[in-house]
Scaffold this active site. Structure first.
Site, mmCIF file in Angstrom:
data_model
loop_
_atom_site.group_PDB
_atom_site.id
_atom_site.type_symbol
_atom_site.label_atom_id
_atom_site.label_comp_id
_atom_site.label_asym_id
_atom_site.label_seq_id
_atom_site.Cartn_x
_atom_site.Cartn_y
_atom_site.Cartn_z
ATOM 1 N N ASP A 1 13.851 -24.963 -8.313
ATOM 2 C CA ASP A 1 13.877 -26.224 -9.048
ATOM 3 C C ASP A 1 15.301 -26.793 -8.946
ATOM 4 O OD1 ASP A 1 15.388 -24.780 -10.858
ATOM 5 O OD2 ASP A 1 14.046 -25.083 -12.565
ATOM 6 N N CYS B 1 15.748 -20.600 -10.026
ATOM 7 C CA CYS B 1 15.730 -21.635 -11.058
ATOM 8 C C CYS B 1 16.981 -21.371 -11.892
ATOM 9 C CB CYS B 1 14.429 -21.612 -11.857
ATOM 10 S SG CYS B 1 14.085 -20.080 -12.746
ATOM 11 N N HIS C 1 11.654 0.491 -4.990
ATOM 12 C CA HIS C 1 10.663 1.061 -5.913
ATOM 13 C C HIS C 1 9.462 0.139 -6.135
ATOM 14 C CE1 HIS C 1 13.188 4.337 -8.098
ATOM 15 N NE2 HIS C 1 13.620 4.160 -6.847
ATOM 16 N N THR D 1 17.444 -19.452 -14.504
ATOM 17 C CA THR D 1 17.586 -18.026 -14.827
ATOM 18 C C THR D 1 16.910 -17.090 -13.826
ATOM 19 O OG1 THR D 1 15.542 -18.120 -16.093
ATOM 20 C CG2 THR D 1 17.597 -18.534 -17.315
ATOM 21 N N HIS E 1 6.334 5.358 -3.675
ATOM 22 C CA HIS E 1 5.934 4.461 -4.770
ATOM 23 C C HIS E 1 4.629 3.728 -4.468
ATOM 24 C CE1 HIS E 1 9.494 5.009 -7.208
ATOM 25 N NE2 HIS E 1 10.195 5.048 -6.085
HETATM 26 C C1 RB5 Z 1 15.431 -25.889 -16.109
HETATM 27 O O1 RB5 Z 1 16.229 -26.579 -17.007
HETATM 28 C C2 RB5 Z 1 15.311 -24.432 -16.525
HETATM 29 O O2 RB5 Z 1 14.591 -24.308 -17.700
HETATM 30 C C3 RB5 Z 1 14.663 -23.645 -15.427
HETATM 31 O O3 RB5 Z 1 15.401 -23.771 -14.262
HETATM 32 C C4 RB5 Z 1 14.551 -22.136 -15.584
HETATM 33 O O4 RB5 Z 1 15.742 -21.563 -16.036
HETATM 34 C C5 RB5 Z 1 13.363 -21.597 -16.195
HETATM 35 O O5 RB5 Z 1 13.111 -20.393 -16.172
#
Ligand code: RB5
Length: 152
Positions: free
Chosen positions: A8, A66, A99, A68, A133
């Site tokens: 994203d 993304c 694994h 995170t 595994h």
């Molecule tokens: C986008 O703002 C953010 O929420 C997305 O990139 C992500 O971190 C979601 O898991």
């Protein structure tokens, strides 16, 4: 190796870095977007696109980013046959492949520095899925089938 990439907007800069790194390492990349860090888009679209590319055989492995890594992993893991792992260092990168036989690597552009991300990618790519595994991986495959049948 052919590797699908997707992100994203929050993962776009990291995807761009990983794409150029993979090309420099001699891999063939399939970039499924997005194309901008400033135009907001929805991570499920890109996590799922990477997962689908891997399961269909358009790519051998996938990398999704993304903010995170969590959202793209959730989306990719909805695709039966995908084993997406959120990775944040060399240890998790290595173990995700060795694994868990992770076929999609997910990382967070808002969490990882460039060096950590590239080292994690390298650890994941260089690790060998361990045959010991395979029993657990087969159980994951069976869950995909069982859950699909329950939905019918
Ligand atoms: C986008 O703002 C953010 O929420 C997305 O990139 C992500 O971190 C979601 O898991």
């Amino acid at each position: 190796m052919r590797i699908a990439l997707g992100s994203d907007h929050a993962g776009y800069d990291l995807k761009t870095l990983l794409k150029s790194t993979l090309v420099a390492w001699g891999h063939d990349v399939l970039d499924l977007g997005t194309t901008s860090a400033t135009e907001p888009v929805d991570y499920p679209d890109f996590g799922a696109a990477v997962g689908r590319a891997v399961v269909s055989g358009d790519a051998e492995l996938g990398v999704a980013c993304c903010g995170t890594g969590i959202g793209v992993a959730m989306a990719a893991n909805k695709v039966p046959g995908v084993r997406a792992a959120v990775v944040h260092d060399v240890t998790t990168g290595h173990l995700a492949r060795e694994h868990n036989h992770a076929n999609v690597l997910c990382m967070g552009g808002r969490l990882l520095g460039s060096v950590e991300a590239i080292e994690s990618l390298e650890a994941w790519l260089n690790a060998k899925p361990q045959a010991r595994h395979e029993v657990r991986i087969e159980k994951l495959r069976k869950l995909d089938i069982e859950l699909a049948n329950e939905e019918k």
